[in-house]
Scaffold this motif. Structure first.
Motif, mmCIF file in Angstrom:
data_model
loop_
_atom_site.group_PDB
_atom_site.id
_atom_site.type_symbol
_atom_site.label_atom_id
_atom_site.label_comp_id
_atom_site.label_asym_id
_atom_site.label_seq_id
_atom_site.Cartn_x
_atom_site.Cartn_y
_atom_site.Cartn_z
ATOM 1 N N TYR A 74 64.387 41.080 73.583
ATOM 2 C CA TYR A 74 64.941 40.146 74.562
ATOM 3 C C TYR A 74 65.681 38.970 73.940
ATOM 4 N N TYR A 75 65.482 38.736 72.642
ATOM 5 C CA TYR A 75 66.049 37.561 71.979
ATOM 6 C C TYR A 75 67.296 37.874 71.156
ATOM 7 N N CYS A 76 67.660 39.143 71.022
ATOM 8 C CA CYS A 76 68.629 39.540 69.999
ATOM 9 C C CYS A 76 70.019 39.806 70.566
ATOM 10 N N GLY A 77 71.027 39.261 69.898
ATOM 11 C CA GLY A 77 72.398 39.393 70.353
ATOM 12 C C GLY A 77 72.975 40.785 70.225
ATOM 13 N N ILE A 78 72.427 41.645 69.340
ATOM 14 C CA ILE A 78 72.965 42.999 69.209
ATOM 15 C C ILE A 78 72.079 44.022 69.917
ATOM 16 N N LEU A 84 78.722 43.498 75.699
ATOM 17 C CA LEU A 84 79.836 42.666 75.244
ATOM 18 C C LEU A 84 79.981 42.631 73.725
ATOM 19 N N VAL A 85 79.074 43.300 73.018
ATOM 20 C CA VAL A 85 79.156 43.338 71.557
ATOM 21 C C VAL A 85 80.262 44.298 71.125
ATOM 22 N N ASP A 86 81.080 43.859 70.192
ATOM 23 C CA ASP A 86 82.072 44.720 69.558
ATOM 24 C C ASP A 86 81.361 45.434 68.409
ATOM 25 N N ARG A 87 80.998 46.683 68.636
ATOM 26 C CA ARG A 87 80.156 47.398 67.672
ATOM 27 C C ARG A 87 80.960 47.882 66.466
ATOM 28 N N TYR A 88 80.295 47.967 65.318
ATOM 29 C CA TYR A 88 80.942 48.464 64.109
ATOM 30 C C TYR A 88 79.925 49.149 63.211
ATOM 31 N N ARG A 89 80.427 49.995 62.344
ATOM 32 C CA ARG A 89 79.628 50.595 61.271
ATOM 33 C C ARG A 89 80.467 50.592 59.996
ATOM 34 N N LEU A 90 79.860 50.232 58.885
ATOM 35 C CA LEU A 90 80.542 50.362 57.603
ATOM 36 C C LEU A 90 80.409 51.802 57.106
ATOM 37 N N ARG A 309 81.855 40.091 59.910
ATOM 38 C CA ARG A 309 80.704 39.172 59.860
ATOM 39 C C ARG A 309 80.373 38.541 61.202
ATOM 40 N N LYS A 310 81.404 38.168 61.956
ATOM 41 C CA LYS A 310 81.138 37.542 63.254
ATOM 42 C C LYS A 310 80.514 38.526 64.242
ATOM 43 N N LEU A 311 80.667 39.815 63.980
ATOM 44 C CA LEU A 311 80.174 40.835 64.905
ATOM 45 C C LEU A 311 78.676 41.084 64.744
ATOM 46 N N TYR A 312 78.115 40.720 63.571
ATOM 47 C CA TYR A 312 76.666 40.859 63.390
ATOM 48 C C TYR A 312 76.021 39.555 63.858
ATOM 49 N N GLU A 313 76.020 39.377 65.157
ATOM 50 C CA GLU A 313 75.644 38.097 65.748
ATOM 51 C C GLU A 313 74.295 38.224 66.455
#
Length: 361
Positions: A74-78, A84-90, A309-313
């Motif tokens: 419940y507390y986590c932005g991802i 609304l998260v712009d998801r990514y994978r390296l 970096r801004k996406l791992y929020e």
């Protein structure tokens, strides 16, 4: 006169904590709830870390390689339900490039962190870990990828991972249930930590300070659980809100209380590696420096590609999202030096009390 006696008694309580490394629950709770003895706590915590680690601050290269997550904390932005998260994978190649850049900058520990992303199967994680281990045999490899089966942890260990970070978040089952959906279990999280320790990892646990519904009793329980676990690393940072979570309207955790708990942690776990977290620097401009002065001895600059970096929020207003890796470490080196410490580039194993070393011989 009573006030003076109380003051002397409480100061003696702090000194006893420093001498003995523990307090009864009632005295520990009372110390947690007052800021009257913070300066003494910080001074004694700093003295203890200098006795064991000197002024060394160990540097960890953080690679946040995916912000996909199957969980709905419940507390986590991802969290899974945040659309609304712009998801990514390296890619594997991008992760290895982060390691190459980090090694050239002097990093000797890489921390691979992600949400619980099913795309990264055990086979994929093992392949990445193996390549890092083969390319950088003198480095420590830390994983922070959540709750897995014992078999998965064993596979990662055999591939070359030797450290694992998994904050227990809260040791109290009722509190855990108020922070997570019912499909998640605090007991399973604890099981993971004990599995990791039995396999042979250097294990990191920890908790957030000021989460919704947290009580002083919860914090005492956290310390008791960590005494039972005996972690090598302990991560404690303030709870910070994210606007797209169910807890968006709750206040951030207390910076002052976080520093107090870090100092208590250093005195209770004098040989642990304790990071001055990015969250500390987010809630206060000199938060990481103050964390070092309260007993911390690890910093974790970001090696992730700047564009991600801004996406791992995990929380709002995260700092250092626009700096290149070299800028990031350069800035931290200066800050650490100005605070009276020095960054070292070895892998920085957690130390052990002399009696444990004798027992191992």
């Amino acid at each position: 006169m009573n006030t003076e006696n109380t003051l002397k008694g409480s100061e003696e309580t702090v000194r006893r904590l420093a001498r003995e490394g523990d307090l009864p629950d009632k005295e520990l709770a009372a110390l947690i709830e007052t800021d009257e003895y913070d300066e003494l706590l910080f001074r004694l915590a700093d003295e203890r870390r200098r006795e064991i680690y000197g002024t060394d601050v160990y540097i960890r290269g953080l690679i946040e390689f995916s912000n996909y997550c199957r969980n709905n904390c419940y507390y986590c932005g991802i969290r899974l339900d945040n659309s609304l998260v712009d998801r990514y994978r390296l890619t594997r190649e991008e992760i290895l490039e982060c390691c190459r850049e980090g090694y050239a900058l002097g990093y000797r520990t890489f921390v691979l962190q992600s949400g619980e992303d099913g795309y990264y199967t055990d086979a994929r994680i093992c392949e990445i870990v193996r390549e890092i281990r083969e390319g950088y045999p003198d480095c420590a490899i830390t994983l922070s990828i959540g709750e897995k089966s014992r078999e998965s942890y064993e596979a990662f260990f055999e591939a070359g991972a030797n450290r694992y970070l998994l904050r227990h978040e809260t040791a109290d089952p009722e509190h855990y249930g108020r922070l997570h959906p019912s499909v998640m279990s605090g007991e399973n999280r604890k099981r993971c930590l004990f599995d990791l320790k039995e396999i042979g990892y250097q294990v990191g646990a920890g908790f957030m300070v000021g989460t919704p519904y947290q009580t002083t009793g919860n914090l005492v329980s956290d310390f008791r659980f960590m005494q039972e676990l005996g972690p090598d690393m302990i991560g404690i940072g303030p709870y910070l809100t994210h606007e797209h979570t169910p807890f968006r309207d709750y206040p951030n955790g207390s910076f002052k209380l976080t520093l107090r708990l870090l100092a208590i942690t250093r005195l209770m776990f004098p040989y642990a590696l304790i990071p001055a977290t990015t969250a500390l620097g987010t809630i206060d401009p000199t938060g990481r420096e103050k964390g070092l002065k309260a007993g911390c001895n690890v910093v974790m600059p970001n090696l992730s590609p700047v564009r991600f970096r801004k996406l791992y929020e995990l929380y709002d207003n995260k700092i250092c999202t626009g700096e290149e890796a070299a800028q990031c470490v350069g800035c931290l080196e200066m800050r650490v030096k100005n605070a009276g410490y020095r960054i070292v580039t070895d892998i920085g194993n957690a130390k052990r009390p002399p009696r444990d070393r004798e027992g191992e011989r």
